[in-house]
Design an enzyme around this catalytic site. Structure first.
Site, short mmCIF file in Angstrom:
data_model
loop_
_atom_site.label_atom_id
_atom_site.label_comp_id
_atom_site.label_asym_id
_atom_site.label_seq_id
_atom_site.Cartn_x
_atom_site.Cartn_y
_atom_site.Cartn_z
N HIS A 183 -10.21 -3.34 5.18
CA HIS A 183 -10.80 -4.34 4.14
C HIS A 183 -12.10 -4.54 4.80
O HIS A 183 -12.71 -5.45 4.84
CB HIS A 183 -9.95 -5.40 4.07
N GLU A 216 -26.50 12.15 10.80
CA GLU A 216 -25.71 12.89 11.67
C GLU A 216 -24.28 12.68 11.83
O GLU A 216 -23.56 13.43 11.68
CB GLU A 216 -26.32 12.68 13.39
N HIS A 238 -12.83 -4.45 -2.57
CA HIS A 238 -11.70 -4.49 -1.71
C HIS A 238 -11.70 -3.92 -0.59
O HIS A 238 -11.37 -4.46 0.59
CB HIS A 238 -10.36 -3.88 -2.81
N CYS A 277 0.81 -1.39 0.01
CA CYS A 277 0.03 -0.01 -0.17
C CYS A 277 0.82 1.32 -0.12
O CYS A 277 0.40 2.19 -0.08
CB CYS A 277 -0.90 0.10 1.26
N HIS A 284 -5.93 2.09 5.53
CA HIS A 284 -6.47 1.27 4.57
C HIS A 284 -7.21 0.13 5.19
O HIS A 284 -6.45 -0.61 6.19
CB HIS A 284 -5.49 0.70 3.64
#
Ligand SMILES: CSC[C@@H](O)[C@@H](O)C(=O)COP(=O)(O)O
Ligand SMILES: [Zn+2]
Length: 242
Positions: free
Chosen positions: A114, A147, A204, A95, A112
């Site tokens: 998943h 909200e 992903h 990444c 990141h």
């Protein structure tokens, strides 16, 4: 004295060893344990990267993210993208170029996940587009009048947080066989939506970033809340946008 074949990048332990729990090398490990318990980084997927000053702290690739230790962390010099610390026998997260895209645009932390809610939202947006005979590519996830939208900033080019009456728009890019191959489409989406703080990746997960660690974490929580709510709303036949 015998010549050492250990390069500085293999050592430089002082860059990651600290008693401060908020030191990025400690913080990445703590955050990933927390994220694992939320189902965000199981099975080695997902991760987190933090920028502090000129340095970017990166987790290794393909490891159990909830078990990482500070000495496993890579340190990259942002300006010239050279590694100041490279743990032996490990590779930096795949990444990394995606995290760098966020840091290049001023982020202080990039997460990141998943998360299954993020994945499901990308599938639902695609399904809706196809039902309307539209191309799912380029479609965004949109939601309004909830909200928790107030937990997301208006954008990099604006001041303050979104209001209850603002529509939240999250771009979606298509997945690729290899994480690093997402970089170009992620960067294109960042350019097209300069106020976005998250980009979904179809089938992903999601990349979320913030100006600092605290903001990236709370924004990731707000996005995940909204993704989960959106999936439940769809199940109940409730519209995301009035
Ligand atoms: C379950 S493998 C997932 C990886 O291919 C990738 O999607 C990911 O998010 C983590 O990559 P990594 O290189 O381990 O940091
Ligand atoms: Zn991933």
């Amino acid at each position: 004295m015998a010549a050492s074949n250990t390069s500085p990048a293999d050592t430089n332990d002082h860059l990651v060893l600290s008693d401060d729990p908020e030191h990025p090398a400690n913080h990445i490990c703590t955050l990933c344990r927390n994220f694992y318990s939320q189902g965000w980084v199981g099975g080695t997927g997902g991760g987190t990267s933090i920028k502090r000053g000129p340095h970017i702290f990166i987790a290794p690739s393909g490891v159990q993210k909830e078990l990482m230790q500070p000495h496993n962390i890579f340190v990259l010099e942002h300006a010239n993208r050279s590694y100041l610390r490279k743990p032996l026998d490990l590779k930096p997260s795949a990444c990394t170029p995606l995290f760098l895209a966020a840091f290049d645009r001023g982020a202080g932390c990039c997460i990141h996940t998943h998360s299954q809610w993020a994945v499901l939202v990308t599938l639902l947006v695609g399904q809706e587009a196809r039902a309307n005979r539209q191309d799912p590519k380029g479609k965004c996830f949109e939601i309004e009048k909830i909200e928790q939208i107030k937990g997301i900033p208006k954008g990099r080019t604006k001041q303050g947080m979104l209001s209850f009456f603002d529509k939240l728009v999250v771009p979606i890019i298509e997945n690729t066989a290899h994480e690093e191959d997402l970089t170009q489409s992620l960067e294109e989406a960042m350019e097209k939506y300069p106020d976005a703080y998250a980009i979904l990746v179809r089938r992903h997960g999601v990349y979320v970033w913030g100006d600092n660690v605290q903001k990236a974490k709370t924004q990731a929580e707000s996005f995940d809340y909204l993704f989960r709510l959106a999936v439940e709303m769809k199940r109940l036949g409730l519209p995301w946008v009035a």
